[in-house]
Design an enzyme around this catalytic site. Sequence first.
Site, PDB file in Angstrom:
ATOM      1  N   HIS A 162       0.796  -1.238   0.000  1.00 11.97           N
ATOM      2  CA  HIS A 162       0.000   0.000   0.000  1.00 11.97           C
ATOM      3  C   HIS A 162       0.828   1.287   0.000  1.00 11.97           C
ATOM      4  O   HIS A 162       0.279   2.377  -0.065  1.00 11.97           O
ATOM      5  CB  HIS A 162      -0.953   0.031   1.199  1.00 11.97           C
ATOM      6  CG  HIS A 162      -0.245   0.356   2.498  1.00 11.97           C
ATOM      7  ND1 HIS A 162       0.598  -0.530   3.110  1.00 11.97           N
ATOM      8  CD2 HIS A 162      -0.251   1.463   3.264  1.00 11.97           C
ATOM      9  CE1 HIS A 162       1.067   0.023   4.220  1.00 11.97           C
ATOM     10  NE2 HIS A 162       0.580   1.235   4.330  1.00 11.97           N
TER      11      HIS A 162
HETATM   12  N1  UDP Z   1      -3.329  -5.115   9.024  1.00 11.85           N
HETATM   13  C1  UDP Z   1      -4.598  -5.632   9.248  1.00 11.85           C
HETATM   14  N2  UDP Z   1      -5.319  -6.062   8.166  1.00 11.85           N
HETATM   15  C2  UDP Z   1      -4.839  -6.025   6.898  1.00 11.85           C
HETATM   16  C3  UDP Z   1      -3.530  -5.500   6.687  1.00 11.85           C
HETATM   17  C4  UDP Z   1      -2.797  -5.035   7.766  1.00 11.85           C
HETATM   18  O1  UDP Z   1      -5.065  -5.697  10.383  1.00 11.85           O
HETATM   19  O2  UDP Z   1      -5.545  -6.435   5.969  1.00 11.85           O
HETATM   20  C5  UDP Z   1      -2.549  -4.642  10.172  1.00 11.85           C
HETATM   21  C6  UDP Z   1      -1.176  -5.266  10.301  1.00 11.85           C
HETATM   22  O3  UDP Z   1      -1.244  -6.491  10.981  1.00 11.85           O
HETATM   23  C7  UDP Z   1      -0.401  -4.196  11.055  1.00 11.85           C
HETATM   24  C8  UDP Z   1      -1.043  -2.918  10.601  1.00 11.85           C
HETATM   25  O4  UDP Z   1      -2.286  -3.267   9.992  1.00 11.85           O
HETATM   26  O5  UDP Z   1      -0.603  -4.311  12.449  1.00 11.85           O
HETATM   27  C9  UDP Z   1      -0.156  -2.245   9.600  1.00 11.85           C
HETATM   28  O6  UDP Z   1      -0.809  -1.188   9.038  1.00 11.85           O
HETATM   29  P1  UDP Z   1      -0.443  -0.623   7.610  1.00 11.85           P
HETATM   30  O7  UDP Z   1       0.265  -1.663   6.847  1.00 11.85           O
HETATM   31  O8  UDP Z   1      -1.704  -0.059   7.053  1.00 11.85           O
HETATM   32  O9  UDP Z   1       0.473   0.618   7.941  1.00 11.85           O
HETATM   33  P2  UDP Z   1       2.024   0.811   8.246  1.00 11.85           P
HETATM   34  O10 UDP Z   1       2.399  -0.086   9.369  1.00 11.85           O
HETATM   35  O11 UDP Z   1       2.769   0.542   6.989  1.00 11.85           O
HETATM   36  O12 UDP Z   1       2.118   2.256   8.625  1.00 11.85           O
END
Ligand code: UDP
Length: 360
Positions: free
Chosen positions: A207
């Site tokens: 994403h």
């Molecule tokens: N996550 C979730 N469902 C999904 C994809 C990710 O619950 O379909 C959780 C994942 O386990 C992690 C968090 O979302 O705890 C990560 O968020 P994201 O990837 O949106 O953001 P980033 O960490 O890159 O800022």
Amino acid sequence: MKIVTVVGARPQFIKAAAVSRVIRNDYAGQIEEVLVHTGQHYDDNMSKVFFEELDIPHPKHNLEISGGQHGAMTGRMLEAVENVLLQEKPDWLLIYGDTNSTLAGALAAAKLHIPVAHIEAGLRSFNMRMPEEVNRILADRVSSLLFCPTETAVNNLKTEGVRRGVHNVGDVMYDVALFYRDRARQNSTILQTLGLTPGAFALATCHRAENTDDPQRLSSILSALAEIATQLPVVLPLHPRTRKLIGDYGLVPLLAQLTVTDPLPFLDMVALEQASRVILTDSGGVQKEAFFYGVPCITMRDETEWVETVDLGWNQLAGANSRRIVEGCLNAAPLVTKPNVYGTGIASSLVIASIFGQSA
Ligand code: UDP
């Protein structure tokens, strides 16, 4: 003491679940937390489901601001958060991570002379083209308490001349992982629903703007996942932005061999992570969850803020290069040792103790 917490995006809801629980359980009657949801992530499966499943208090203020260019979104949030702060008059503003909601909260509070506490301070990718890098540097600059998840983050701040108010408390996400890992295994039925065998599939997420906003990078990543799927089933819970752009770029045929789902509820995601043979991701949170659960990770980015996972051999940077993604994935194997570099699982308690201690 009154704390206003600004959240808006999925990873912030997850971190807020751990910290808000500490406030409710250990500081009842001593700290009032007022939750503000900016609306940055608004789909039910990116927002509502997390509040319900993770038992996060209902936001008192829903600003319903999403979409548009970064400047417009951040500007509207800035104005709206300022109004909330003028009304609530908190002692502290609490923010998480590196989203536009983080920056809007930080700026609104700093201008009103409300001290800012930043969780996940000091992380750097050293890539100023990432919107997150801009947000986190500026948020750190106006924060009075900077809660770092790692020693690397502390050192990044030192290099920038920031020493005051800096605390290495460990990673709030590690608290979350310890709290939910068994619950997820016991309660989630996602493996049966998707017909997956533990240890015999890959889990992928994608994403980050650097991948999704560049048709070539996105096409290269999806081609790699399609190739992997000829040997190992690949599950891809698809972020709404990524899904839209895959359609816009005409890349839908590349999804044909993958098990594509909507964004998953957290416990399903954690259950899949723990059961997967390998994780492929451009998410910050997912890279660390792979590490916490002892699953090798291929990071589809050119750099990472979570350098410890790479240094310790659990994470490989493959960029958007199809060959490196495929080979990294199919050759990935868990290592034997996994030193704990993300604290001891009490980051949330240390954060709140530190903020509360400021009133003494
Ligand atoms: N996550 C979730 N469902 C999904 C994809 C990710 O619950 O379909 C959780 C994942 O386990 C992690 C968090 O979302 O705890 C990560 O968020 P994201 O990837 O949106 O953001 P980033 O960490 O890159 O800022």
